[in-house]
Design a protein around this motif. Structure first.
Motif, PDB file in Angstrom:
ATOM      1  N   GLY A 205       0.834  -1.198   0.000  1.00 36.77           N
ATOM      2  CA  GLY A 205       0.000   0.000   0.000  1.00 36.77           C
ATOM      3  C   GLY A 205       0.865   1.242   0.000  1.00 36.77           C
ATOM      4  O   GLY A 205       2.097   1.160   0.039  1.00 36.77           O
ATOM      5  N   ASP A 206       0.220   2.401  -0.057  1.00 37.26           N
ATOM      6  CA  ASP A 206       0.985   3.647  -0.092  1.00 37.26           C
ATOM      7  C   ASP A 206       1.298   4.113   1.325  1.00 37.26           C
ATOM      8  O   ASP A 206       0.573   3.825   2.278  1.00 37.26           O
ATOM      9  N   MET A 207       2.406   4.853   1.449  1.00 36.84           N
ATOM     10  CA  MET A 207       2.896   5.226   2.777  1.00 36.84           C
ATOM     11  C   MET A 207       2.158   6.412   3.377  1.00 36.84           C
ATOM     12  O   MET A 207       2.392   6.750   4.541  1.00 36.84           O
ATOM     13  N   ALA A 208       1.270   7.032   2.614  1.00 34.52           N
ATOM     14  CA  ALA A 208       0.510   8.159   3.149  1.00 34.52           C
ATOM     15  C   ALA A 208      -0.746   7.720   3.894  1.00 34.52           C
ATOM     16  O   ALA A 208      -1.182   8.406   4.822  1.00 34.52           O
ATOM     17  N   THR A 209      -1.319   6.571   3.528  1.00 36.03           N
ATOM     18  CA  THR A 209      -2.610   6.194   4.096  1.00 36.03           C
ATOM     19  C   THR A 209      -2.665   4.774   4.646  1.00 36.03           C
ATOM     20  O   THR A 209      -3.551   4.450   5.437  1.00 36.03           O
ATOM     21  N   THR A 210      -1.749   3.898   4.247  1.00 37.84           N
ATOM     22  CA  THR A 210      -1.810   2.489   4.627  1.00 37.84           C
ATOM     23  C   THR A 210      -1.384   2.301   6.082  1.00 37.84           C
ATOM     24  O   THR A 210      -0.381   2.861   6.520  1.00 37.84           O
ATOM     25  N   THR A 211      -2.146   1.506   6.817  1.00 39.24           N
ATOM     26  CA  THR A 211      -1.792   1.205   8.202  1.00 39.24           C
ATOM     27  C   THR A 211      -1.498  -0.288   8.335  1.00 39.24           C
ATOM     28  O   THR A 211      -2.042  -1.122   7.607  1.00 39.24           O
TER      29      THR A 211
ATOM     30  N   ASN B  89      15.644   9.282   0.040  1.00 35.77           N
ATOM     31  CA  ASN B  89      14.855  10.327  -0.630  1.00 35.77           C
ATOM     32  C   ASN B  89      13.434   9.892  -0.983  1.00 35.77           C
ATOM     33  O   ASN B  89      12.753  10.577  -1.752  1.00 35.77           O
ATOM     34  N   SER B  90      12.960   8.796  -0.390  1.00 37.10           N
ATOM     35  CA  SER B  90      11.719   8.189  -0.873  1.00 37.10           C
ATOM     36  C   SER B  90      10.462   8.991  -0.561  1.00 37.10           C
ATOM     37  O   SER B  90       9.424   8.777  -1.197  1.00 37.10           O
ATOM     38  N   ILE B  91      10.512   9.936   0.390  1.00 39.52           N
ATOM     39  CA  ILE B  91       9.308  10.736   0.625  1.00 39.52           C
ATOM     40  C   ILE B  91       8.975  11.561  -0.607  1.00 39.52           C
ATOM     41  O   ILE B  91       7.812  11.899  -0.853  1.00 39.52           O
ATOM     42  N   GLY B  92       9.983  11.862  -1.430  1.00 40.87           N
ATOM     43  CA  GLY B  92       9.728  12.602  -2.661  1.00 40.87           C
ATOM     44  C   GLY B  92       8.895  11.840  -3.666  1.00 40.87           C
ATOM     45  O   GLY B  92       8.366  12.434  -4.613  1.00 40.87           O
ATOM     46  N   ASN B  93       8.771  10.506  -3.486  1.00 40.64           N
ATOM     47  CA  ASN B  93       7.924   9.718  -4.389  1.00 40.64           C
ATOM     48  C   ASN B  93       6.466  10.159  -4.308  1.00 40.64           C
ATOM     49  O   ASN B  93       5.700   9.961  -5.265  1.00 40.64           O
ATOM     50  N   LEU B  94       6.071  10.718  -3.157  1.00 36.83           N
ATOM     51  CA  LEU B  94       4.740  11.306  -3.025  1.00 36.83           C
ATOM     52  C   LEU B  94       4.808  12.688  -3.655  1.00 36.83           C
ATOM     53  O   LEU B  94       5.513  13.566  -3.170  1.00 36.83           O
ATOM     54  N   ARG B  95       4.063  12.920  -4.715  1.00 40.54           N
ATOM     55  CA  ARG B  95       4.305  14.082  -5.565  1.00 40.54           C
ATOM     56  C   ARG B  95       3.352  15.248  -5.324  1.00 40.54           C
ATOM     57  O   ARG B  95       3.282  16.179  -6.124  1.00 40.54           O
ATOM     58  N   THR B  96       2.622  15.195  -4.213  1.00 34.71           N
ATOM     59  CA  THR B  96       1.824  16.353  -3.820  1.00 34.71           C
ATOM     60  C   THR B  96       2.144  16.693  -2.373  1.00 34.71           C
ATOM     61  O   THR B  96       2.504  15.814  -1.572  1.00 34.71           O
ATOM     62  N   GLN B  97       1.991  17.956  -2.032  1.00 35.94           N
ATOM     63  CA  GLN B  97       2.235  18.381  -0.656  1.00 35.94           C
ATOM     64  C   GLN B  97       1.248  17.711   0.289  1.00 35.94           C
ATOM     65  O   GLN B  97       1.610  17.301   1.401  1.00 35.94           O
ATOM     66  N   ASP B  98       0.007  17.589  -0.131  1.00 39.95           N
ATOM     67  CA  ASP B  98      -1.001  16.963   0.728  1.00 39.95           C
ATOM     68  C   ASP B  98      -0.605  15.534   1.093  1.00 39.95           C
ATOM     69  O   ASP B  98      -0.726  15.116   2.255  1.00 39.95           O
ATOM     70  N   GLU B  99      -0.123  14.768   0.117  1.00 38.37           N
ATOM     71  CA  GLU B  99       0.274  13.383   0.404  1.00 38.37           C
ATOM     72  C   GLU B  99       1.489  13.342   1.330  1.00 38.37           C
ATOM     73  O   GLU B  99       1.583  12.474   2.200  1.00 38.37           O
ATOM     74  N   GLN B 100       2.413  14.269   1.140  1.00 34.75           N
ATOM     75  CA  GLN B 100       3.581  14.294   2.011  1.00 34.75           C
ATOM     76  C   GLN B 100       3.193  14.635   3.444  1.00 34.75           C
ATOM     77  O   GLN B 100       3.713  14.036   4.395  1.00 34.75           O
ATOM     78  N   VAL B 101       2.260  15.565   3.614  1.00 33.01           N
ATOM     79  CA  VAL B 101       1.750  15.867   4.953  1.00 33.01           C
ATOM     80  C   VAL B 101       1.105  14.618   5.551  1.00 33.01           C
ATOM     81  O   VAL B 101       1.319  14.290   6.736  1.00 33.01           O
ATOM     82  N   GLU B 102       0.318  13.903   4.752  1.00 33.87           N
ATOM     83  CA  GLU B 102      -0.338  12.694   5.253  1.00 33.87           C
ATOM     84  C   GLU B 102       0.671  11.606   5.600  1.00 33.87           C
ATOM     85  O   GLU B 102       0.426  10.781   6.489  1.00 33.87           O
ATOM     86  N   CYS B 103       1.818  11.586   4.911  1.00 31.06           N
ATOM     87  CA  CYS B 103       2.860  10.623   5.251  1.00 31.06           C
ATOM     88  C   CYS B 103       3.375  10.878   6.665  1.00 31.06           C
ATOM     89  O   CYS B 103       3.548   9.936   7.450  1.00 31.06           O
ATOM     90  N   PHE B 104       3.605  12.147   7.004  1.00 31.27           N
ATOM     91  CA  PHE B 104       4.020  12.476   8.367  1.00 31.27           C
ATOM     92  C   PHE B 104       2.939  12.078   9.365  1.00 31.27           C
ATOM     93  O   PHE B 104       3.238  11.529  10.440  1.00 31.27           O
ATOM     94  N   ARG B 105       1.688  12.343   9.026  1.00 32.55           N
ATOM     95  CA  ARG B 105       0.597  11.983   9.928  1.00 32.55           C
ATOM     96  C   ARG B 105       0.486  10.469  10.077  1.00 32.55           C
ATOM     97  O   ARG B 105       0.190   9.961  11.165  1.00 32.55           O
ATOM     98  N   ASN B 106       0.727   9.745   8.992  1.00 33.49           N
ATOM     99  CA  ASN B 106       0.672   8.284   9.067  1.00 33.49           C
ATOM    100  C   ASN B 106       1.796   7.754   9.947  1.00 33.49           C
ATOM    101  O   ASN B 106       1.604   6.806  10.720  1.00 33.49           O
TER     102      ASN B 106
END
Length: 252
Positions: free
Chosen positions: A92-98, A114-131
């Protein structure tokens, strides 16, 4: 739906060969040492675990490691090296998968190369931190390894920055400084004489933007160094390893 590029079977098959330098003890040992110190007895969670370059040796240190990986072919390559009992992986994706049954349980969540850059929107990157924060136990840490955007090296009119030039690989990045989008281009020559071209897309982030994302997720910066060897982070550093911590009094 994630914005990340999806690694194919061919990408996964060649990944370890194409990233051979990153498997060298000089690169890998300091990485695993750093993460093992932070994880303690664990457990640890790796976002974008790939073929297990870091997760497998970290597990060999006695840290229970779980992975999240977007690409099934990459997870399949990992599974050839480590069993599901030794290193479970959730696709699954690292922004939403638990990880089932594990939110709020991990002492360490980490994201390397550098893999956080694979998420190509700011919203997804924020959600990655939240995840990451959702998975961490109080007092747990989130670690990322990330390059400092190469646009500092742009003279007027230049659109690309080389990051590797050898007899078997030429790599350069192109950037859109309006959207913070970039593309890594790879030209490779193999021992049999064949050649290939590949690319991957990313969204670049400055360290200060990472810190703001962490604050939105309820995490506080604990440490920032230039690399896994702990060298000081300065204005001349080309990369950083950053550690954010979940407060001890955070709610589950």
């Amino acid at each position: 739906m994630t914005s990340s590029d999806l690694w194919t079977e061919e990408d996964a098959r060649r990944y370890d060969e194409n990233s051979a330098d990153m498997f060298s003890p000089a690169v890998l040992d300091p990485t695993v040492d750093f993460l093992a110190r932070l994880a303690g007895p664990g457990p640890a969670l790796e976002f974008a675990i790939g073929t297990g370059r870091v997760g497998i040796p970290l597990a060999a240190r006695g840290v229970p490691v779980t992975g999240i990986e977007l690409s099934q072919p990459m997870a399949d390559e990992l599974r050839r090296k480590a069993s599901a009992a030794d290193l479970p992986v959730v696709v699954g994706d690292m922004a939403t998968t638990t990880v089932p049954g594990m939110p709020g349980r991990f002492s360490l969540v980490y994201l390397v190369f550098n893999s956080i850059g694979n998420l190509r929107t700011q919203d997804e990157q924020v959600e990655c931190f939240r995840n990451a924060a959702r998975h961490l136990a109080p007092g747990g840490r989130f670690v990322i390894e990330l390059w400092v955007p190469g646009i500092r090296r742009f003279p007027p009119g230049q659109v690309a920055v080389p990051f590797d030039v050898t007899d078997r690989h030429v790599g350069f990045d192109t950037y859109d400084m309006v959207t913070q989008q970039g593309t890594s281009h790879h030209y490779r020559r193999y021992p049999d004489g064949s050649t290939s071209y590949g690319y991957s897309n990313f969204r670049y982030i400055w360290p200060a933007e990472c810190d703001l994302m962490a604050r939105l997720a309820g995490l506080a910066l604990e440490q920032r160094v230039a690399g896994w060897d702990g060298a000081p982070f300065t204005s001349d550093s080309g990369s950083h390893v950053s550690v954010w911590r979940k407060p001890l009094d955070a709610a589950d």
